[in-house]
Motif scaffolding. Structure first.
Motif, short mmCIF file in Angstrom:
data_model
loop_
_atom_site.label_atom_id
_atom_site.label_comp_id
_atom_site.label_asym_id
_atom_site.label_seq_id
_atom_site.Cartn_x
_atom_site.Cartn_y
_atom_site.Cartn_z
N GLY A 12 0.85 -1.18 0.00
CA GLY A 12 0.00 0.00 0.00
C GLY A 12 0.88 1.22 0.00
N ARG A 37 -1.94 3.43 -1.52
CA ARG A 37 -1.89 2.75 -2.81
C ARG A 37 -0.52 3.00 -3.44
N PHE A 58 -6.83 0.57 -2.67
CA PHE A 58 -5.92 0.97 -1.61
C PHE A 58 -5.89 -0.15 -0.55
#
Length: 515
Positions: A312, A361, A389
């Motif tokens: 992420g 993300r 995300f």
């Protein structure tokens, strides 16, 4: 050697270094050293042995034990054959280890002697090939299993979306979640590492375990850029300092508790550490005071990384460049999109007063949890444009300059010695005891581990066990990194109006009683 712009796998990059600089050091553990030529040849023999045994791309190879050259040879050889490496934590219980081996579908498991003994009473797949990498001579040793010298495997073309490794989250109840990380994620780390001074002259000292993503984020770039990786199987402060001076280490990754122990080591200032260019830290809260002390006493830069094994968005804080921001975890890395959401999953507007859960993300995201699509969906959040995300479970805010300040951990994870300990897992074990009516586990500050788990237990009427007996009972059923430092008996647990245990109250009460 300059890295290409297009994706290139780690096994292929190691092959390139073996051709260009065959006698350059690649791996060292103690007095055992491997050059790039030797490492490349051993990787071929591992890959060929796997293919001889019927392994095909997309399979897995599991490893469990202390860091050593053989561990990485097997890990890297598995990648060359198109398999995903599955490094498992030796501190897990035997039942956990067996469950993870079954879950990942590995047909090969390489361990040390201690782990092999712990698994003797466990049910493992009948077709599993179990070998030891800490034994070079015995009939169950990894060297007896290797394909003959000069053997070359059938070539395998690795794809960016193919699994590089599976790292399991900690857990006591059921099977821990396997986090699948693709080659593309590691390639992104390799590309970004060029700015951290990795290269053929770099010497990276590793004192964190190889089953941790914390370690792989520096080992992989070190080898990809042709550097020398020095492995330390077990961290000890003065031994670390001696190794760093002896090898003229330039790079390292440590967790905060290790930095604390090094700063407290009486011999620290007697060692010449001027060779260091890059020191990194991740995995646990890193206090501003400790960062400042490391900057003051230890030559070379200091960089903190904030992120998750799941990937992420990551934040980076070059502490040496921002001494006024040591209370933060830095700004989002280049190409990383980090945002805040509220409890209902709605995106929050930017601003220094906005507090919310951190989501991120980037190219460095897990594919998902192995075989657990529902758990994968729980970890995901999608923005208005449908972009994926990863949720961190952490609560924070951005200051006016875009630096992230962490406020709390929504999931109440205890980070002990750099490793996640999940209170719900420990609570579930405690509730199995017939005398326990209720239980809650919180993390409290620890000079040795950063944080350590402490339990609060409500006994059933008529129970006779005392706190020490209950703690010892639980610790025999927990992994080494999960064990309780203390257990307190109480008449009831503090709860909110909707019945949620108020863990902050428990932490505060424990601190007041211990002061």
């Amino acid at each position: 050697m300059n890295l290409p712009d297009a994706f290139r796998s780690l096994p292929d990059l190691i092959r390139d270094h073996a051709a260009a600089r065959p006698d350059a050091p690649a791996l060292t553990t103690g007095d055992e050293a491997l050059t790039y030529r030797e490492l490349d040849a051993l990787m071929d023999r591992v890959a060929a042995a796997l293919q001889r045994d019927g392994a095909e791309p997309g399979g897995t190879l599991a490893l469990c034990g202390a860091a050593c050259n053989a561990y990485l040879v097997l890990f890297l050889g598995a990648l060359r054959a198109g398999l995903a490496a599955v490094p498992l934590a030796p501190g897990s219980t035997p039942g956990q280890l067996a469950g993870m081996v079954r879950d990942c579908g590995a047909r090969h498991l390489f361990t040390d002697g201690e782990t092999a003994a712990a698994l003797e009473d466990q049910t493992l797949p009948q077709a599993l090939c179990l070998r030891r990498f800490d034994d070079d001579e015995g009939p169950t040793s990894w060297r007896h299993w290797l394909a003959p010298a000069t053997t070359t495997p059938q070539p395998v073309t690795l794809q960016p979306d193919q699994a590089f490794n599976i790292i399991y989250s900690s857990g006591t109840t059921g099977t821990p979640k396997g986090i699948v990380q693709p080659h593309a994620m590691r390639w992104g780390q390799v590309r970004r590492a060029a700015t951290a001074g990795y290269g053929p002259d770099a010497v990276t000292l590793i004192a964190t375990p190889l089953y941790s993503n914390t370690t792989l984020v520096v080992v992989v770039p070190s080898l990809a850029h042709g550097g020398h990786v020095v492995l330390m199987p077990k961290f000890e402060a003065e031994a670390y300092l001696s190794l760093a001076e002896r090898h003229r280490a330039t790079h390292t990754m440590l967790v905060p508790v290790q930095y604390r122990r090094l700063m407290d080591c009486p011999a620290f200032d007697r060692h010449d550490l001027r060779s260091f260019r890059f020191k990194a830290c991740t995995s646990a809260p890193f206090s501003a005071a400790l960062k400042a002390e490391v900057l003051r006493r230890w030559p070379g830069g200091l960089t903190e990384y904030y992120g998750m094994t799941e990937g992420g968005g990551s934040c980076i804080l070059p502490c040496h460049e921002h001494p006024d921001k040591l209370h933060t975890v830095g700004r989002p890395a280049e190409g990383h999109d980090v945002r805040l959401i509220d409890e209902d999953g709605h995106e929050l507007p930017p601003g220094p007063d906005t507090v919310g859960e951190v989501v991120g993300r980037s190219p460095s995201m897990m594919t998902g949890y192995h075989g657990q699509p529902a758990k994968t969906r729980e970890a995901e959040w999608f923005d208005a444009e449908g972009r994926r995300f990863i949720r961190t479970g952490d609560v924070g805010r951005f200051d006016a300059d875009g630096f992230l300040i962490l406020m709390d951990r929504r999931k109440d994870v205890v980070i002990s010695g750099g490793f996640n300990v999940y209170p719900s897992d420990l609570e579930a074990v405690l509730r199995q005891h017939p005398d326990v009516a209720d239980a809650a586990v919180v993390g409290v500050p620890s000079a040795r581990w950063g944080e350590t788990p402490v339990a609060f237990v409500v006994l059933r009427a008529g129970a006779t066990d005392d706190a020490l007996t209950l703690r010892d009972w639980a610790n025999t059923r927990l992994g080494k990194t999960q064990r309780l430092a203390d257990l307190r008996l109480c008449e009831s647990l503090p709860r909110s109006a909707i019945g949620k245990v108020l863990k902050r109250d428990l932490r505060d009460a424990y601190g007041s009683a211990s002061a």
